[in-house]
Design a protein around this motif. Structure first.
Motif, PDB file in Angstrom:
ATOM      1  N   TRP A   1      16.562  -7.776  -7.072  1.00 57.74           N
ATOM      2  CA  TRP A   1      15.915  -7.138  -5.919  1.00 57.74           C
ATOM      3  C   TRP A   1      15.328  -8.192  -4.993  1.00 57.74           C
ATOM      4  O   TRP A   1      15.470  -8.114  -3.794  1.00 57.74           O
ATOM      5  CB  TRP A   1      14.816  -6.181  -6.389  1.00 57.74           C
ATOM      6  CG  TRP A   1      14.208  -5.473  -5.222  1.00 57.74           C
ATOM      7  CD1 TRP A   1      14.661  -4.323  -4.642  1.00 57.74           C
ATOM      8  CD2 TRP A   1      13.078  -5.886  -4.460  1.00 57.74           C
ATOM      9  NE1 TRP A   1      13.871  -4.003  -3.570  1.00 57.74           N
ATOM     10  CE2 TRP A   1      12.892  -4.928  -3.429  1.00 57.74           C
ATOM     11  CE3 TRP A   1      12.190  -6.968  -4.546  1.00 57.74           C
ATOM     12  CZ2 TRP A   1      11.866  -5.025  -2.517  1.00 57.74           C
ATOM     13  CZ3 TRP A   1      11.170  -7.058  -3.622  1.00 57.74           C
ATOM     14  CH2 TRP A   1      11.017  -6.096  -2.624  1.00 57.74           C
TER      15      TRP A   1
ATOM     16  N   ALA B   1      18.116  -1.297  -4.081  1.00 55.44           N
ATOM     17  CA  ALA B   1      17.047  -0.321  -4.276  1.00 55.44           C
ATOM     18  C   ALA B   1      17.607   1.042  -4.664  1.00 55.44           C
ATOM     19  O   ALA B   1      17.071   1.719  -5.543  1.00 55.44           O
ATOM     20  CB  ALA B   1      16.210  -0.202  -3.001  1.00 55.44           C
ATOM     21  N   TYR B   2      18.702   1.431  -4.007  1.00 54.27           N
ATOM     22  CA  TYR B   2      19.324   2.731  -4.270  1.00 54.27           C
ATOM     23  C   TYR B   2      20.822   2.531  -4.461  1.00 54.27           C
ATOM     24  O   TYR B   2      21.545   2.186  -3.514  1.00 54.27           O
ATOM     25  CB  TYR B   2      19.043   3.699  -3.118  1.00 54.27           C
ATOM     26  CG  TYR B   2      17.596   4.116  -3.074  1.00 54.27           C
ATOM     27  CD1 TYR B   2      17.094   5.065  -3.976  1.00 54.27           C
ATOM     28  CD2 TYR B   2      16.707   3.526  -2.177  1.00 54.27           C
ATOM     29  CE1 TYR B   2      15.764   5.421  -3.975  1.00 54.27           C
ATOM     30  CE2 TYR B   2      15.365   3.880  -2.171  1.00 54.27           C
ATOM     31  CZ  TYR B   2      14.897   4.829  -3.071  1.00 54.27           C
ATOM     32  OH  TYR B   2      13.564   5.167  -3.079  1.00 54.27           O
TER      33      TYR B   2
ATOM     34  N   THR C   1      13.719  -1.580   3.547  1.00 51.12           N
ATOM     35  CA  THR C   1      13.446  -1.552   2.108  1.00 51.12           C
ATOM     36  C   THR C   1      12.102  -2.185   1.803  1.00 51.12           C
ATOM     37  O   THR C   1      11.334  -1.683   0.977  1.00 51.12           O
ATOM     38  CB  THR C   1      14.577  -2.261   1.337  1.00 51.12           C
ATOM     39  OG1 THR C   1      15.822  -1.638   1.664  1.00 51.12           O
ATOM     40  CG2 THR C   1      14.363  -2.177  -0.161  1.00 51.12           C
TER      41      THR C   1
ATOM     42  N   ALA D   1       8.817  -0.248   0.247  1.00 48.62           N
ATOM     43  CA  ALA D   1       8.127  -0.745  -0.941  1.00 48.62           C
ATOM     44  C   ALA D   1       6.626  -0.858  -0.683  1.00 48.62           C
ATOM     45  O   ALA D   1       5.808  -0.495  -1.544  1.00 48.62           O
ATOM     46  CB  ALA D   1       8.704  -2.096  -1.359  1.00 48.62           C
TER      47      ALA D   1
ATOM     48  N   PHE E   1      10.139   2.624  -5.324  1.00 45.34           N
ATOM     49  CA  PHE E   1      11.433   3.189  -4.924  1.00 45.34           C
ATOM     50  C   PHE E   1      11.683   4.479  -5.714  1.00 45.34           C
ATOM     51  O   PHE E   1      12.452   4.491  -6.673  1.00 45.34           O
ATOM     52  CB  PHE E   1      12.566   2.189  -5.174  1.00 45.34           C
ATOM     53  CG  PHE E   1      12.435   0.913  -4.389  1.00 45.34           C
ATOM     54  CD1 PHE E   1      12.324   0.933  -3.010  1.00 45.34           C
ATOM     55  CD2 PHE E   1      12.403  -0.310  -5.034  1.00 45.34           C
ATOM     56  CE1 PHE E   1      12.183  -0.245  -2.279  1.00 45.34           C
ATOM     57  CE2 PHE E   1      12.263  -1.489  -4.332  1.00 45.34           C
ATOM     58  CZ  PHE E   1      12.151  -1.459  -2.938  1.00 45.34           C
TER      59      PHE E   1
ATOM     60  N   GLY F   1      15.012   5.593  -7.326  1.00 53.77           N
ATOM     61  CA  GLY F   1      15.871   4.419  -7.225  1.00 53.77           C
ATOM     62  C   GLY F   1      16.126   3.784  -8.569  1.00 53.77           C
ATOM     63  O   GLY F   1      15.763   4.313  -9.620  1.00 53.77           O
TER      64      GLY F   1
END
Length: 416
Positions: A7, A76-77, A256, A260, A283, A286
């Motif tokens: 990430w 994230a997704y 993103t 967050a 998330f 996520g």
């Protein structure tokens, strides 16, 4: 589950330069007077206290998965579409200047004095010598009226920095890096991958890298500076909501980071903060399990020195006590930040813009009509952007070039 290191590679905006590399010598420039006090935003509504109370109530509710995950990164997704960098011709000096003027007119509501003050930085020979690329120079000037405003003079007059350029970064996934020149000075290098992106997406990153003004670094320094970067992005996108829908890789990384930060809060609290161990997750729905922003950086407990005086000035804009060190105790104070830098209604607006909540949900929860919610929270700009850009089923965002995002009408309007 995607590990946190992946990430950080995908969302993390900068890595401080730790390798000694040859670079340009320092450029002597005259002193440039620091920019005047930050612009004071217009009231959020005729009844600001009512808007604030409603917004705090909305923000204290449990967060959920955003409706359109294509606004964010696949890290994230997982069901988000692949990302593409901005393409198209690189804008000229004059094209970027016109773009900057439109940006400033929107931000300062055509306050000519504030626009001129910011443009004076863009046009300054001293700045142009150090930041030749027009997009990077526009981003530097546009830090006026953000949390990074104190870094403007630090870059130009501290003697610690030489240039800001596009080029090859040491870490290929970095957006930018502060690199040691080997002579006591540093240069800031932006990843050439992003040289077609809109300058406004660089605003939060420029200040971040200026805060890396020495070779000392720590996990706490990165977590705090990434948090502040997300907060500056939040300021910029709140004032210019169309930026969230440009569809490019850097746009989605920026969105993103903002998501967050918005979701980094303890349960039942309206206040986003860096350290929120009781949070429900940054998330929702996520593939990364992290209760707060701090956890995304491995819950660091180390520390490193902060730029003398500059960090204190940044913290003062949040209503927080000064600090000369990046560490977890300092990060924990962010939970006591005031909302003068970004109002609670503006934070709800960001959640609406990023499709983490809808007007319909707010209206139902608070027994209000949708029109009443829109009026109280001043959400028309955000809804107009969503209405122009929200895709139909299976309609994906198409990345735009560095030119200002245009209004698309091919996709259906949202069910507000």
């Amino acid at each position: 589950m995607t590990d946190l290191r992946s990430w950080r590679r995908a969302v993390g905006l900068a890595v401080a330069g730790a390798v000694l590399l040859p670079g340009p010598v320092a450029v002597a420039v005259p002193h440039v007077q620091p920019v005047a006090a930050p612009y004071t935003a217009m009231p959020v509504s005729p009844d600001a206290s009512g808007a604030r109370a409603l917004a705090r109530s909305v923000l204290a509710e449990d967060q959920r998965k955003p409706d359109d995950v294509d606004l964010f990164t696949p890290q994230a997704y997982a069901d988000a579409s692949p990302m593409e960098s901005a393409s198209g011709p690189k804008l000229s000096q004059e094209q970027v200047r016109r773009q900057l003027v439109r940006f400033l007119d929107q931000q300062f509501r055509k306050d000519a004095a504030s626009v001129r003050r910011t443009l004076s930085l863009y046009d300054s020979p001293a700045v142009r010598t150090r930041i030749a690329d027009p997009a990077l120079r526009a981003a530097y000037a546009a830090m006026v009226d953000t949390l990074w405003e104190p870094t403007i003079d630090h870059f130009l007059n501290s003697g610690r920095f030489t240039t800001v350029t596009f080029g090859a970064t040491i870490h290929p996934d970095s957006v930018a890096e502060s690199v040691n020149n080997g002579d006591g000075t540093r240069r800031i290098v932006f990843n050439q991958r992003y040289d077609r992106e809109n300058f406004a997406l660089f605003i939060g990153v420029v200040g971040h890298e200026i805060m890396h003004d020495d070779s000392a670094n720590s996990g706490s320094e990165e977590a705090i500076l990434h948090g502040l970067t997300a907060m500056v992005h939040a300021q910029v996108v709140s004032r210019h909501p169309e930026l969230a829908y440009a569809g490019t890789e850097l746009t989605r990384r920026t969105n993103t980071a903002v998501l967050a930060w918005l979701n980094s809060k303890n349960r039942d609290s309206p206040d986003s903060q860096l350290v929120a161990p009781e949070g429900l997750g940054v998330f929702p729905g996520g593939q990364i399990s992290a209760p707060d922003f701090w956890s995304l950086f491995g819950n660091p407990t180390d520390s490193s020195p902060a730029p003398a005086g500059i960090f204190t000035e940044v913290l003062a804009l949040l209503g927080l006590p000064g600090s000369s060190v990046f560490d977890k105790p300092t990060a924990a104070t962010f939970g006591r930040a005031d909302d003068s830098w970004l109002s609670y209604p503006d934070r709800v607006g960001l959640n609406i813009l990023l499709q983490a909540i809808t007007v319909k949900e707010i209206a139902r929860e608070h027994d209000l009509s949708k029109d009443r919610v829109i009026r109280i929270l001043s959400l028309r700009d955000e809804l107009a952007v969503i209405g122009a850009h929200r895709p139909k089923q299976h309609c994906r965002h198409r990345p735009s070039s560095a030119s200002w995002p245009t209004t698309a009408t091919a996709c259906a309007s949202p069910a507000w």
